[in-house]
Design a protein around this motif. Structure first.
Motif, PDB file in Angstrom:
ATOM      1  N   ALA A  37      53.590 -33.823 -13.261  1.00 47.78           N
ATOM      2  CA  ALA A  37      54.464 -33.425 -14.345  1.00 47.78           C
ATOM      3  C   ALA A  37      53.781 -33.819 -15.551  1.00 47.78           C
ATOM      4  O   ALA A  37      53.793 -33.001 -16.808  1.00 47.78           O
ATOM      5  CB  ALA A  37      55.873 -34.039 -14.146  1.00 47.78           C
ATOM      6  N   GLU A  38      53.272 -34.977 -15.497  1.00 46.64           N
ATOM      7  CA  GLU A  38      52.652 -35.657 -16.879  1.00 46.64           C
ATOM      8  C   GLU A  38      50.992 -34.647 -17.185  1.00 46.64           C
ATOM      9  O   GLU A  38      51.050 -34.121 -18.508  1.00 46.64           O
ATOM     10  CB  GLU A  38      52.154 -37.034 -16.847  1.00 46.64           C
ATOM     11  CG  GLU A  38      53.194 -37.907 -16.664  1.00 46.64           C
ATOM     12  CD  GLU A  38      53.206 -39.232 -16.874  1.00 46.64           C
ATOM     13  OE1 GLU A  38      51.760 -39.775 -16.643  1.00 46.64           O
ATOM     14  OE2 GLU A  38      53.900 -40.072 -16.603  1.00 46.64           O
ATOM     15  N   ALA A  39      50.483 -34.454 -16.092  1.00 49.43           N
ATOM     16  CA  ALA A  39      49.590 -33.419 -16.242  1.00 49.43           C
ATOM     17  C   ALA A  39      49.801 -32.166 -16.684  1.00 49.43           C
ATOM     18  O   ALA A  39      48.999 -31.459 -17.801  1.00 49.43           O
ATOM     19  CB  ALA A  39      48.560 -33.371 -14.906  1.00 49.43           C
ATOM     20  N   GLN A  40      50.797 -31.637 -16.310  1.00 44.38           N
ATOM     21  CA  GLN A  40      51.273 -30.032 -16.789  1.00 44.38           C
ATOM     22  C   GLN A  40      51.713 -30.399 -18.298  1.00 44.38           C
ATOM     23  O   GLN A  40      51.469 -29.479 -18.925  1.00 44.38           O
ATOM     24  CB  GLN A  40      52.564 -29.828 -16.033  1.00 44.38           C
ATOM     25  CG  GLN A  40      53.147 -28.459 -16.298  1.00 44.38           C
ATOM     26  CD  GLN A  40      52.013 -27.310 -16.197  1.00 44.38           C
ATOM     27  OE1 GLN A  40      51.157 -27.313 -15.009  1.00 44.38           O
ATOM     28  NE2 GLN A  40      51.946 -26.256 -16.868  1.00 44.38           N
ATOM     29  N   ASP A  41      52.561 -31.183 -18.611  1.00 45.90           N
ATOM     30  CA  ASP A  41      52.636 -31.420 -19.883  1.00 45.90           C
ATOM     31  C   ASP A  41      51.772 -31.468 -20.914  1.00 45.90           C
ATOM     32  O   ASP A  41      51.595 -30.990 -22.034  1.00 45.90           O
ATOM     33  CB  ASP A  41      53.725 -32.916 -20.033  1.00 45.90           C
ATOM     34  CG  ASP A  41      55.031 -32.443 -19.660  1.00 45.90           C
ATOM     35  OD1 ASP A  41      55.540 -31.554 -19.370  1.00 45.90           O
ATOM     36  OD2 ASP A  41      55.767 -33.735 -19.395  1.00 45.90           O
ATOM     37  N   GLU A  44      50.065 -28.211 -21.077  1.00 43.11           N
ATOM     38  CA  GLU A  44      50.956 -27.209 -22.163  1.00 43.11           C
ATOM     39  C   GLU A  44      50.561 -27.695 -23.565  1.00 43.11           C
ATOM     40  O   GLU A  44      50.530 -26.909 -24.456  1.00 43.11           O
ATOM     41  CB  GLU A  44      52.291 -27.270 -21.757  1.00 43.11           C
ATOM     42  CG  GLU A  44      52.761 -26.462 -20.529  1.00 43.11           C
ATOM     43  CD  GLU A  44      54.015 -26.823 -19.995  1.00 43.11           C
ATOM     44  OE1 GLU A  44      54.805 -27.405 -20.578  1.00 43.11           O
ATOM     45  OE2 GLU A  44      54.244 -26.377 -18.607  1.00 43.11           O
ATOM     46  N   SER A  45      50.484 -28.994 -23.998  1.00 44.88           N
ATOM     47  CA  SER A  45      50.128 -29.270 -25.271  1.00 44.88           C
ATOM     48  C   SER A  45      48.829 -28.970 -25.839  1.00 44.88           C
ATOM     49  O   SER A  45      48.593 -28.748 -26.943  1.00 44.88           O
ATOM     50  CB  SER A  45      50.309 -30.902 -25.367  1.00 44.88           C
ATOM     51  OG  SER A  45      51.467 -31.491 -25.214  1.00 44.88           O
ATOM     52  N   VAL A  46      47.961 -29.117 -24.889  1.00 49.02           N
ATOM     53  CA  VAL A  46      46.493 -28.334 -25.202  1.00 49.02           C
ATOM     54  C   VAL A  46      46.643 -26.971 -25.419  1.00 49.02           C
ATOM     55  O   VAL A  46      45.926 -26.679 -26.582  1.00 49.02           O
ATOM     56  CB  VAL A  46      45.609 -29.003 -24.009  1.00 49.02           C
ATOM     57  CG1 VAL A  46      44.334 -28.208 -24.275  1.00 49.02           C
ATOM     58  CG2 VAL A  46      45.344 -30.481 -24.101  1.00 49.02           C
TER      59      VAL A  46
END
Length: 64
Positions: A37-41, A44-46
């Motif tokens: 989940a943190e990697a996905q967030d 998405e920020s990148v």
């Protein structure tokens, strides 16, 4: 100590170890899910930052 007692005592230890292993597996699954989940967030920020940069570049080029 008679053999039956020793086997029973070891069986109890094995059950404890199995319960601990199962608990550790659950913790690892939860940590993996949280990391995903943190990697996905972060991804998405990148992507949002890249989109913003592209918009700024296009605006700067249009101003030339």
């Amino acid at each position: 100590m008679p053999r039956i007692r020793r086997v029973t005592r070891h069986a109890g230890r094995n059950q404890d170890l199995l319960a601990q292993a199962e608990d550790l597996r659950r913790q690892a699954d939860a940590a993996t899910g949280q990391a995903e989940a943190e990697a996905q967030d972060a991804w998405e920020s990148v992507q949002a930052a890249l989109n913003d940069l592209e918009t700024r570049i296009r605006g700067a080029v249009d101003d030339l």
